[in-house]
Design a protein around this motif. Structure first.
Motif, PDB file in Angstrom:
ATOM      1  N   LEU A   1      -1.968 -12.126 -21.057  1.00 54.28           N
ATOM      2  CA  LEU A   1      -2.752 -10.964 -20.630  1.00 54.28           C
ATOM      3  C   LEU A   1      -2.038 -10.196 -19.530  1.00 54.28           C
ATOM      4  CD1 LEU A   1      -6.346 -12.468 -20.652  1.00 54.28           C
ATOM      5  CD2 LEU A   1      -5.436 -10.713 -22.196  1.00 54.28           C
ATOM      6  N   ARG A   2      -1.468 -10.918 -18.583  1.00 53.91           N
ATOM      7  CA  ARG A   2      -0.749 -10.268 -17.485  1.00 53.91           C
ATOM      8  C   ARG A   2       0.392  -9.411 -18.025  1.00 53.91           C
ATOM      9  NH1 ARG A   2      -0.331  -9.550 -12.501  1.00 53.91           N
ATOM     10  NH2 ARG A   2       1.541  -9.658 -11.250  1.00 53.91           N
ATOM     11  N   ASP A   3       1.127  -9.966 -18.974  1.00 54.55           N
ATOM     12  CA  ASP A   3       2.241  -9.232 -19.567  1.00 54.55           C
ATOM     13  C   ASP A   3       1.745  -7.981 -20.294  1.00 54.55           C
ATOM     14  OD1 ASP A   3       5.093  -9.060 -20.282  1.00 54.55           O
ATOM     15  OD2 ASP A   3       4.373  -9.429 -22.328  1.00 54.55           O
ATOM     16  N   CYS A   4       0.687  -8.120 -21.076  1.00 52.21           N
ATOM     17  CA  CYS A   4       0.127  -6.973 -21.818  1.00 52.21           C
ATOM     18  C   CYS A   4      -0.389  -5.901 -20.858  1.00 52.21           C
ATOM     19  CB  CYS A   4      -1.004  -7.428 -22.735  1.00 52.21           C
ATOM     20  SG  CYS A   4      -0.448  -8.373 -24.155  1.00 52.21           S
ATOM     21  N   ILE A   5      -1.075  -6.330 -19.817  1.00 49.55           N
ATOM     22  CA  ILE A   5      -1.638  -5.388 -18.855  1.00 49.55           C
ATOM     23  C   ILE A   5      -0.537  -4.650 -18.104  1.00 49.55           C
ATOM     24  CG2 ILE A   5      -2.946  -5.244 -16.690  1.00 49.55           C
ATOM     25  CD1 ILE A   5      -4.786  -7.446 -17.932  1.00 49.55           C
ATOM     26  N   GLU A   6       0.510  -5.365 -17.714  1.00 51.49           N
ATOM     27  CA  GLU A   6       1.635  -4.713 -17.034  1.00 51.49           C
ATOM     28  C   GLU A   6       2.265  -3.659 -17.937  1.00 51.49           C
ATOM     29  OE1 GLU A   6       4.170  -7.913 -15.794  1.00 51.49           O
ATOM     30  OE2 GLU A   6       2.929  -8.356 -14.035  1.00 51.49           O
ATOM     31  N   LYS A   7       2.404  -3.969 -19.213  1.00 49.62           N
ATOM     32  CA  LYS A   7       2.978  -3.002 -20.163  1.00 49.62           C
ATOM     33  C   LYS A   7       2.084  -1.773 -20.283  1.00 49.62           C
ATOM     34  CE  LYS A   7       5.589  -6.337 -22.869  1.00 49.62           C
ATOM     35  NZ  LYS A   7       5.670  -7.124 -24.108  1.00 49.62           N
ATOM     36  N   LEU A   8       0.767  -1.992 -20.369  1.00 46.54           N
ATOM     37  CA  LEU A   8      -0.168  -0.864 -20.452  1.00 46.54           C
ATOM     38  C   LEU A   8      -0.118  -0.010 -19.185  1.00 46.54           C
ATOM     39  CD1 LEU A   8      -3.294  -2.531 -22.086  1.00 46.54           C
ATOM     40  CD2 LEU A   8      -1.896  -0.711 -23.071  1.00 46.54           C
ATOM     41  N   GLU A   9      -0.058  -0.662 -18.031  1.00 48.68           N
ATOM     42  CA  GLU A   9      -0.006   0.075 -16.766  1.00 48.68           C
ATOM     43  C   GLU A   9       1.284   0.867 -16.655  1.00 48.68           C
ATOM     44  OE1 GLU A   9      -0.653  -3.095 -13.950  1.00 48.68           O
ATOM     45  OE2 GLU A   9      -2.807  -2.700 -13.895  1.00 48.68           O
ATOM     46  N   THR A  10       2.392   0.288 -17.095  1.00 53.23           N
ATOM     47  CA  THR A  10       3.677   0.974 -17.063  1.00 53.23           C
ATOM     48  C   THR A  10       3.639   2.215 -17.953  1.00 53.23           C
ATOM     49  OG1 THR A  10       4.836  -1.111 -16.660  1.00 53.23           O
ATOM     50  CG2 THR A  10       6.154   0.724 -17.510  1.00 53.23           C
ATOM     51  N   ARG A  11       3.057   2.078 -19.146  1.00 49.85           N
ATOM     52  CA  ARG A  11       2.920   3.232 -20.046  1.00 49.85           C
ATOM     53  C   ARG A  11       2.027   4.310 -19.424  1.00 49.85           C
ATOM     54  NH1 ARG A  11       1.117   0.290 -25.102  1.00 49.85           N
ATOM     55  NH2 ARG A  11       2.527  -1.424 -24.826  1.00 49.85           N
ATOM     56  N   ALA A  12       0.945   3.902 -18.776  1.00 48.38           N
ATOM     57  CA  ALA A  12       0.034   4.864 -18.149  1.00 48.38           C
ATOM     58  C   ALA A  12       0.735   5.613 -17.027  1.00 48.38           C
ATOM     59  CB  ALA A  12      -1.212   4.144 -17.629  1.00 48.38           C
ATOM     60  N   ILE A  13       1.520   4.920 -16.243  1.00 51.72           N
ATOM     61  CA  ILE A  13       2.265   5.547 -15.134  1.00 51.72           C
ATOM     62  C   ILE A  13       3.281   6.545 -15.699  1.00 51.72           C
ATOM     63  CG2 ILE A  13       3.959   5.135 -13.295  1.00 51.72           C
ATOM     64  CD1 ILE A  13       2.417   2.459 -12.769  1.00 51.72           C
ATOM     65  N   LYS A  14       3.971   6.170 -16.758  1.00 50.60           N
ATOM     66  CA  LYS A  14       4.960   7.059 -17.373  1.00 50.60           C
ATOM     67  C   LYS A  14       4.292   8.317 -17.913  1.00 50.60           C
ATOM     68  CE  LYS A  14       8.507   3.738 -18.505  1.00 50.60           C
ATOM     69  NZ  LYS A  14       9.282   3.063 -19.551  1.00 50.60           N
ATOM     70  N   ARG A  15       3.092   8.158 -18.514  1.00 49.13           N
ATOM     71  CA  ARG A  15       2.348   9.338 -19.007  1.00 49.13           C
ATOM     72  C   ARG A  15       1.964  10.256 -17.867  1.00 49.13           C
ATOM     73  NH1 ARG A  15      -2.094   6.613 -22.222  1.00 49.13           N
ATOM     74  NH2 ARG A  15      -0.815   4.787 -22.134  1.00 49.13           N
ATOM     75  N   GLU A  16       1.549   9.688 -16.739  1.00 58.36           N
ATOM     76  CA  GLU A  16       1.162  10.488 -15.592  1.00 58.36           C
ATOM     77  C   GLU A  16       2.365  11.260 -15.027  1.00 58.36           C
ATOM     78  OE1 GLU A  16      -0.696   7.963 -12.709  1.00 58.36           O
ATOM     79  OE2 GLU A  16      -2.449   7.594 -13.967  1.00 58.36           O
ATOM     80  N   GLU A  17       3.536  10.636 -15.088  1.00 57.37           N
ATOM     81  CA  GLU A  17       4.745  11.270 -14.560  1.00 57.37           C
ATOM     82  C   GLU A  17       5.222  12.398 -15.460  1.00 57.37           C
ATOM     83  OE1 GLU A  17       7.430   7.991 -14.130  1.00 57.37           O
ATOM     84  OE2 GLU A  17       6.532   7.347 -12.220  1.00 57.37           O
ATOM     85  N   ASP A  18       4.960  12.288 -16.756  1.00 59.83           N
ATOM     86  CA  ASP A  18       5.436  13.307 -17.712  1.00 59.83           C
ATOM     87  C   ASP A  18       4.683  14.578 -17.639  1.00 59.83           C
ATOM     88  OD1 ASP A  18       7.355  11.604 -18.615  1.00 59.83           O
ATOM     89  OD2 ASP A  18       6.218  10.920 -20.370  1.00 59.83           O
TER      90      ASP A  18
END
Length: 184
Positions: free
Chosen positions: A167-184
């Motif tokens: 779960l930690r790994d999946c959540i980190e991946k989701l958070e990383t994707r969300a941060i990248k979307r916010e930056e774009d």
């Protein structure tokens, strides 16, 4: 109707009381079933079977504890029964299947919508998902989980640890994707 009157109505077989009880608790109990079941259809089956059990066993409720807790336990057990019927080897995962390990003091963190978290939970292998739900969400001890599922305490602890890491790994991946979307 208050809760005691509702229970009394259900004990006497009053369809209106049964409908009101179902309407009152079905949403929350569907959430419980969704955490255990792989699909919405399977969760719906568990919910329906669970309410059949609630209505047939309601005479056994002693009015000395939480009624919602009593219903929740029936839903958890019904979900587990359905999983056992469909998945004979849910707890026999290959040790190499997931090589995720967390230290005991690490916590899963992050801000995810409830739907995203349910989606992530549904991707867990069955054994991991069931043990994680029972321990982290329902509050069962590893000894209780072992007794309920017919596994050893160490298997329960191992499944829980692997579930947390996954779960930690999946959540980190989701958070990383969300941060990248916010930056774009």
């Amino acid at each position: 109707m208050n809760e005691a009157e509702l229970i009394e109505g259900c004990v006497s077989g009053n369809p209106r009381a049964q409908k009101q009880l179902y309407d009152m608790f079905s949403g929350r109990m569907m959430g419980v079933c969704l955490r255990y079941c792989k699909s919405e259809e399977e969760a719906q089956d568990a919910l329906q079977e669970g309410f059949v059990k609630v209505f047939t066993k309601i005479k056994e409720f002693k009015m000395d504890g939480s009624f919602e807790g009593w219903i929740r336990r029936i839903m958890v057990n019904t979900s587990l029964d359905l999983i056992r019927k469909h998945k004979k080897h849910a707890f026999h995962s290959d040790v190499d299947e997931l090589q995720y390990m967390l230290s005991d003091n690490e916590m899963i963190s992050g801000k995810l919508a409830a739907e995203e978290l349910l989606r992530v939970l549904s991707t867990l292998p069955d054994g991991y998902r069931i043990v994680f739900n029972m321990f982290a969400i329902e509050g069962y001890s590893h000894k209780e989980i072992a007794n309920e599922l017919g596994i050893s305490e160490n298997t329960s602890k191992s499944q829980y640890s692997r579930a947390r890491a996954y779960l930690r790994d999946c959540i980190e991946k989701l958070e990383t994707r969300a941060i990248k979307r916010e930056e774009d």
